[in-house]
Every structure is written in C-alpha cells, then in structure tokens.
Design a protein around this motif. Structure first.
Motif, short mmCIF file in Angstrom:
data_model
loop_
_atom_site.label_atom_id
_atom_site.label_comp_id
_atom_site.label_asym_id
_atom_site.label_seq_id
_atom_site.Cartn_x
_atom_site.Cartn_y
_atom_site.Cartn_z
N UNK A 1 1.03 -1.25 0.01
CA UNK A 1 -0.04 -0.03 0.00
C UNK A 1 0.84 1.20 0.06
N UNK A 2 2.18 1.11 0.70
CA UNK A 2 2.87 2.35 0.81
C UNK A 2 3.62 2.54 -0.70
N UNK A 3 3.45 1.67 -1.68
CA UNK A 3 3.87 1.86 -2.99
C UNK A 3 5.14 1.28 -3.14
N UNK A 4 5.59 0.53 -2.11
CA UNK A 4 6.90 -0.15 -2.24
C UNK A 4 7.05 -1.01 -3.71
N UNK A 5 8.18 -1.03 -4.30
CA UNK A 5 8.42 -1.90 -5.68
C UNK A 5 8.20 -3.39 -5.11
N UNK A 6 7.74 -4.40 -5.96
CA UNK A 6 7.33 -5.54 -5.47
C UNK A 6 8.98 -6.31 -5.14
N UNK A 7 9.95 -5.91 -5.79
CA UNK A 7 11.05 -6.49 -5.49
C UNK A 7 11.42 -6.30 -4.09
N UNK A 8 11.26 -5.04 -3.62
CA UNK A 8 11.58 -4.74 -2.04
C UNK A 8 10.78 -5.34 -1.20
#
Lengths: 331, 586
Positions: free
Chosen positions: A235-242
């Motif tokens: 939800x924070x918008x972190x990339x999938x990799x992270x």
C-alpha cells in the motif's frame, strides 16, 4: 530455560541408556555372529596343520570377545568401557572404534555440507518463486517436482544416475571416492578427483531432500505474503522487489533457520544407503558393513552416536523454537 | 458475478430463506467436492487406481505364475563324442578262460618286438604261444603240461603226468616229433607243443587257444546284438574273414556277410539282411561324451571314415533323416567331435517380446508378471503396516492424551525411546537375524510388517496425543462426562473421530513412505525374499553391474512403479489435507 535444558538432558541420558540396551540386545540375538564366522574361518585355516577345531576356536573366541556373559552383564560391561571413554576395538576393522570413526566421519560430513548448501541454493529461490506465483503453472510445476523428489526411492535414483552418467555417458566413475590414478595426482588434482567422485552422491542426496525444503519454503512464504505488513508495504507503494526481498523473505528466514538448525546434527549421521551404493567410505557405508557382519562394538558405537544426534536435534528444535519466536515459552 | 447472473436468469423469485435456494452440503460432501476440484489429487487417484488394477487384477489376468521359470532351446557347439585310433591290443577270452594283465602286457611287448611271427613266451609260470592269424590279429594259447617225453637212445618213452590219459595216437605222434626234432605237431586238430627240458627230455603240452588279440573294436548296432558280437567264434571267424579278404563267415551256426571298406573297417550283416548291420568293425573307438547317449554304428563308421581320410568335418544323417554337421578337433591322441546340439536353457535376461513384454529376469521369470505380484506385496505391506501403526498409535496416544499426568509422562517417554532408536540399524540387524534363521519367505513378510509397524507407530501416537490434549478441554467432553459415558467410549468414540481427518491425511502420506522403506529394505536384500517379489527386490537385480548396464527393462519399470505409487499417495494425501482443512490450503 536452564531448568528446561537440564530436564531435557537428563531425559536424553535415560533414553540413550535404554535405546543402547535395546540395540545391544538385538545385536546379541544374531545367531551367525561375527565370532562364529571368525571361528569357522580359523578352524578351516588351521584344519590342515591339526590346529584347534571349530568348537575349540569358538570357545576361545567367545571368551576373548566376552560373548559368554548374558545380555545384561555384557551391556553393563560395555557401558563401563564407554564411561572410561573406551568403545572397544572394532571386530571387523581391528582398530579402536573411535579411530575408525575419525577416519571416515569427515567424508560423510563433507558430503552432507555440500548437499545442504546445494539444497539451500536450489530450494529457497524455487520456494519463493512458487509462492509469488501461487496457482500458476510454475507453482504447479514446482509442487509436482517437489512431490516427485519426495517420492523417489534413494536406491532407484542413485542407480538411474549411475546408469546415465557412469554407464551411458561415461563421464563419472561408477563408485568409489578416488579414481584409479589418484596417487599419481598433485595435491590439487587429488581434491578435484575426490570432488568429481562426490558429484553423483551429492546429486542423489540433494534431489532427495530438495522436495521437502522447497515445500517448506513455499508454505512459509505464503504465510508471510498473506500477513498484514506485506499489504501495508504494498500500500505504501514499494516496488514488488523490495516487498519480496526486504519484507517477506526476511520473515521467512526465521522458520527456515530453525528448520536448518534442526538439520545440523544430521550432518554427522551419514547417508547409509547413498554411501553404500556409491561406496563412499563415510560413516554410513562403513557402519552398514559392520552391521551386516555383526561387528558389535562398531554397531553399538554408531547406534549410540545416532541416538545422541537424535536427542540433540530434538533439543535444538525445542530451544530454537523458543529462541526464534519469543512468544513461545518453554516450561 | 456468476451468482448474480444465475439468479437474474432464474424466472422464479425465491425468498432469501427458501430451502431450495440455500444448498446445504454435508461436511463429508464438502470435503469430497473440494477434493475432486484438486487436479493433482485426481491425478493421484488415477495413478493409484491404475496401480491397484495392475497389481491385483493384473496378476489374475497374467498367463504366468510369479515363480514360473521359462526355458529356451538353444543350439550350441558342444562336445558330442570322442574318438581314438586304437593302438592297444584288445583281448577277447574264451568262456572260462582268463588272461592276467601280466600276460597281456607280455603279449604286447613280444608282439611289438617281433612282429608277424608265431612264437611263445613265458609269463605267470606258464608257457604261452602266440599264433599269428592275420595282420595285427593273433591267437593266444596257453600250454598245458601233459607228459614228459624221455629220449632213451633210439627209443622214446612218454610218461603222462598224474591224472592225464593220453591216447596212443598222441603218444606216437609225440615220439615221432621228438625223433624228427619238431617242436609242434597236430593230432586231430589239436595242437601240441614240445618244450626241451634238461637232459634229453621234453615236456609235452597241449596248445589251448584261450584268447584272441586284435586292434579292432566291435560295436553292436543294437543292444540285442551285444551277445552275438561278444561271442568268441563270431569275433575269431569274422576277423579271420576280414583279414583274408573274404566277405562271408559263419559263427555259432549263423552266416554273416561283410561289407568291407578297408582292412580295418567293415560292416557286418546277417546273411540275407542287408539293411541293418549287426555290428561295425573299426580300429577307431568312438565313445559318447555324455552318459546315456547311444551312438549308432553308422555314426561310428562315419567318424572312422572321416578320421581315416583326415577330414575335419563331416555330415551325418541322423535318425530323423536330418543332416547334422560335425566337426573333428584333434586333442592329444584323441579326436573330439563337436556338433550343434539343441539344449534347454533357462531363458535368462530375455529381451522384451510379445510373450514377455518386459523380458525375463535372472531366474528366467517373466518381469511383467513379477511386477504385478510384487505390486500386491508392496501395496499389501504398505496397508498392513499403516493399519498396525495407527492402531498402536491411536491406543497409546489416546490413552496418554486423555489421562495426562504420570500415565502421559510414562507413555510419552516410551514413545521418545522408540522414536530415537535408529531405524535402519535396527532393520538391518533384524534382517540379518531373519536371514540367519532362514525364515520362510511367507512368514518373513508378516514378521517384516510387524517390525515395521512397531518401529513406526510413535508418530501417530504423538499426533493423536497432541490433538486430544486440546480436544479434551472442549465443551463436548464436559457433556460426555455429564452424561456419564464410560472412559473408553469417551476416548475412542468422541475424541479419536475428531482426530480422524488429520490421521487419514497422515496415513495416506505415510503409506508412500512405508512403501519406500519396504522397497529400500528389499533392495538391500533384507526384506522380501525370493521366490516372492516386491518392487524393491526386483530392482535389487540392478546391484549386479552387468544387469544394470545391459538390461534396463528389468529394473527401470519397477522403479517407475514405486515412484508413481508413492507420488500417487502423496498427491492424494495433499489433496485430502487441503479438502479437510481449507484454511490450511496454501
């Protein structure tokens, strides 16, 4: 915590005491014991020179090997020796059991460590990928592959690998730990030669254990992926990799590490069937030979060794459970 | 979405609580529906059904028994007969006479030295005479002392030995012979010999022919003729005729004709019967290599002919009129005759064919059939051990979990003990013990199942105990206590059924690993024993490198069957777990 460990330890001692007694009793039931075959050999050898007969040899050898004592006395005698740190001489190999053990155990340990490393390198990425793409074709493929690995009989897999790589392709030797020209090789060449002979056993052992660890990783990864903090991270918008590498995978490591620590003692137990099939002179192969021939001191030593390892594993599992997850209180 | 569409299309409006609208499934039915939606589980079921049909019906349909050994007929160049050109004299004595070995040896020596003269020698204290009857054909006579002939000036006196009566003819003939200085004379066909003794006296002896010596061997064409050719007259007259080039002779009142090939080889027929010979005469002695083989005379003469002509191979028409090729190899002084012979062999390692889809194994048994029967044993062992483990585990775990306290502690320590005993060492040692007692393979299966069950129940006990520990705190247990249900019923009717789903899942997965363990033990030669088979013991053949490298069809199919079966059980177990507890589904 300390109270728990002490209680657990004393229980382990009791279990080892009775477990060793059961094995000792079963060993003594073997009718064609080592002593009898030795007496038969010696009687045959001395028959021409008019030496002692089979019966005379048998009486002498029984005396020498303390086989006249009843099971309980024999066991207590053996235990007395062990208390003084003396496991006796191996009947088959003719040297102190501990010395033989020292000679062979490192083959098994090296084999197990390489296998474990290979297993981790293969399983964890596979498990994570399968969990990320749950219910995809890839996931099904991994599941089927893992199941297949669990379902493979050791001896069949080893034989098939030998058939393909040693017989059909003739890339590797059929068995043994060293090649024919081992003694003529340089120091580095010797190591390479042994490494080459370890390929097939490692491959066998790795394939057999890959299934379990892959499924375990996948299950735990899925559990983590369904957790609230992953949703938050997304939800924070972190990339999938992270999300996967930082948040999910790190949390999956906790059960994985406890699973690994549970495996630690088994690194020393040797892979009896694989070692026997490839004739790797590790503890598994050597003790298999000793057992089949009724070598009582060696079998007793190996069995007690396994008993200790099992108890260690169980204790480690209990302790690691508490260490990894502070919510668990051992009492 | 789909729900909405369905109801939109439905013309009949149902109220919310309408029984027809809410479809209620029983818990079992829900499990079943969830299960059949799982593709892997269905694949597992299909595999398992196939395995059961293969093992239990396949054995019935297979035309062979599991321990039926197959044979094949193969031709191999084998030693058939041996022949030797005879250089030793063979003796035939007259009935009632005997020839000591010393005499025989002396005869051979004398004949070798002197060749074709008739002469005498002394052996065993008796005088023997040798009369040459033909080429390498002699009559041996022994001299019997009858009288002493004393020469007194011009007169001679014959003094018979005690108990001997001599006719006047003989006496006169003897005296005449002495006077004429002849040492042998005949009276009425009987030969007499005079031996010069000391001081002008002679010993008069009869010459009695007691044996003939010849280099030729006689073979009767059939066993009935054995007596005929054993007759002294037959041999003597026959060989005389052969040596003198005649083709007819008489013996024992019968007339025989001869078909002469050369001075050493001939066929003898009864007069008038020209189709079957009575005997073969030859200087080549032919003996069969195997006992109980009868070599016909024409075969022997074919061999003799081939040897005489120094051929290395010859054709022979056997009794069925087929032409057989025989080869002759010289070994020392002997000739060994080889021929292609049809022999029955165990059909080992036959390649796959229509009759044997997977070939045959090292005992000449059909691999396919053994796979079927082996599957029965593997599956049966799996189920029996699983049931045994569960029975023990449920009882111990149930009691332990329900009672708790010291009962629980005691039983669980017992479980710990069993759990720690190393599995393979124990199985290997007990396997060796069973080997040493030579337990019958059928009993061995049951012992194996019992040992595997006893070694494997602890896992079930732990699961059952763990579940029951939490279940017994639940309300329904208070209800059973309140209604006064007795304890055994509370445990086994109310607590254990709640553990059942978990147990079923574990048992299904466990079946796979039991089959693996049994296969491993059988592979090591510690489990199922010949003549019974299990999949593991079939793969055991591959521990022989020769079989592993050359006959993949013996061991690979068994391995594939094991893998598929275990895989099937694992798929089904996995599917069942997901179906029983969807929350656990990952």
């Amino acid at each position: 915590m300390w109270k728990f460990i002490v209680r657990r330890l004393s229980l382990a001692v009791v279990i080892i005491f009775f477990g060793a007694f059961i094995i000792y009793g079963v060993m003594r039931c073997m009718p064609t014991s080592f002593v009898e075959s030795l007496a038969r050999q010696r009687a045959a050898a001395s028959a021409t020179t008019g030496g002692p007969t089979y019966q005379e040899w048998l009486t002498q050898l029984n005396e020498a090997y303390h086989m006249n004592d009843d099971v309980v006395t024999g066991y207590l005698n053996w235990l007395g020796g062990v208390a003084r740190g003396d496991f006796g001489n191996s009947w088959k190999y003719g040297i102190p059991v501990t010395e033989k053990f020292n000679q062979v155990i490192w083959y098994s340990v090296v084999l197990s460590i390489i296998t474990l490393v290979l297993e981790v390198v293969i399983c964890i990425p596979l498990g994570i990928q399968a969990a990320r793409h749950q219910y995809s074709g890839f996931d099904y493929g991994i599941t089927v592959f893992a199941m297949l690995c669990i379902s493979l009989p050791t001896f069949f897999l080893a034989t098939v690998l030998k058939y393909i790589f040693a017989v059909k392709l003739a890339w590797l030797d059929l068995y043994g730990i060293v090649g024919r020209y081992h003694e003529q090789l340089s120091q580095f060449g010797k190591i390479l030669d042994m490494a080459q002979h370890m390929i097939l056993p490692v491959l066998t052992l790795a394939m057999l254990s890959v299934g379990g660890l892959t499924r375990y990783t996948r299950t735990n990864m899925l559990e983590v992926m369904n957790a609230d903090y992953i949703r938050t991270a997304r939800a924070k918008g972190l990339s999938e990799r992270v999300v996967i590498n930082r948040h999910a995978f790190r949390n999956t490591l906790i059960p994985l590490v406890s699973y690994m620590s549970y495996l630690l003692p088994s690194l020393f137990s040797g892979a009896m069937i694989t070692e026997t099939l490839f004739q790797i002179p590790g503890i598994g192969y050597i003790s298999y030979d000793a057992m089949v021939q009724g070598d009582l001191p060696f079998t007793m030593f190996y069995s007690v060794f396994l008993l200790v390892l099992t108890q260690l594993s169980l204790m480690l599992a209990d302790i690691m459970y508490a260490v990894v997850d502070p919510r668990v209180r051992v009492n | 979405m789909s729900e909405n569409n369905r109801f939109a299309n439905n013309s009949e409006q149902l109220s919310l609580d309408d029984g027809r609208r809410v479809k209620v499934l029983s818990p079992g039915m829900m499990v079943f529906k969830r299960f059949i939606r799982n593709k892997l589980a269905i694949a597992g079921i299909i595999i398992l059904v196939f395995m059961f049909v293969f093992s239990f019906f396949g054995g019935l349909l297979s035309p062979y028994r599991q321990d039926q050994v197959f044979y094949k007929v193969d031709s191999a160049n084998k030693e058939y007969a041996s022949a030797v050109v005879n250089t030793e004299y063979r003796f035939l004595t007259k009935d009632g006479s005997a020839l000591s070995t010393l005499v025989r040896a002396n005869f051979s020596r004398v004949v070798k030295d002197v060749g074709d003269e008739s002469l005498a020698f002394t052996a065993d204290g008796t005088e023997w005479t040798i009369t040459r009857l033909g080429d390498s054909f002699y009559a041996i006579g022994s001299a019997q002392e009858l009288a002493t002939v004393a020469l007194l000036g011009k007169a001679a006196d014959v003094k018979p030995n005690a108990g001997v009566e001599l006719s006047d003819d003989v006496k006169n003939a003897a005296i005449e012979a002495v006077k004429a200085n002849q040492l042998t004379f005949d009276v009425e066909g009987q030969g007499y010999v005079l031996t010069r003794g000391k001081a002008k006296s002679y010993t008069l002896s009869t010459v009695g022919e007691i044996a003939i010596a010849s280099l030729l061997a006689y073979d009767a064409h059939s066993a009935d003729d054995a007596a005929t050719i054993g007759s002294y007259a037959f041999r003597r007259n026959g060989e005389l005729a052969l040596k003198s080039g005649e083709t007819q002779f008489e013996a024992d009142g019968e007339t025989f004709t001869m078909e002469v090939e050369d001075a050493q080889n001939a066929l003898i027929y009864r007069a008038g019967e020209s189709d079957t010979p009575v005997a073969t005469v030859s200087n080549v002695i032919v003996n069969p290599v195997n006992n109980g083989v009868f070599l016909p005379t024409d075969y022997k003469s074919a061999v003799a002919e081939a040897i005489a002509e120094k051929q290395t191979a010859f054709e022979y028409l056997n009794a069925d009129g087929e032409s057989e090729k025989h080869t002759i190899v010289m070994r020392g002084n002997n000739y060994i005759i080889y021929t292609e012979q049809q022999t029955t062999l165990i059909d080992m390692y036959a390649l796959p064919s229509l009759a044997h889809p997977l070939g045959t194994d090292d005992h000449g048994m059909d691999v396919m059939t053994r796979l079927m029967y082996g599957g029965r044993i593997s599956l049966m062992v799996g189920f029996v051990v699983m049931i045994l483990e569960n029975l023990l585990g449920i009882v111990v775990g149930g009691v332990s979990g329900y009672f708790g306290g010291w009962v629980d502690t005691l039983l669980m320590r017992f479980v710990d003990l069993f759990n720690s005993i190393p599995y393979y060492p124990i199985m290997i040692i007990t396997g060796s013990i069973m080997d040493a007692f030579e337990i019958n393979p059928y009993t061995r299966i049951f012992l194996l199942m019992a040992i595997m069950g006893v070694m494997g129940w602890t896992g079930v006990a732990r699961v059952v105990r763990g579940q029951i520990l939490s279940l017994r705190e639940q309300d329904f247990m208070i209800a059973t206590e309140a209604t006064g249900i007795r304890v055994s019923r509370r445990i086994f009717r109310h607590l254990v059924p709640n553990v059942m789903p978990l147990l079923i899942v574990q048992a299904t997965m466990g079946l796979g690993s039991i089959i693996l363990t049994e296969a491993t033990l059988s592979f090591l030669g510690l489990g199922i024993k010949y003549p019974l088979a299990s999949w593991g013991s079939i793969i055991n053949a591959a521990s022989n490198i020769y079989v592993m490298t050359n006959f993949w069809f013996i061991w690979i199919p068994a391995g594939i069957l094991i893998v598929l079966t275990v895989l099937g059980f694992n798929f089904v177990g996995d599917g069942l777990r997901d179906a029983f507890d969807p929350k656990m589904k990952r």
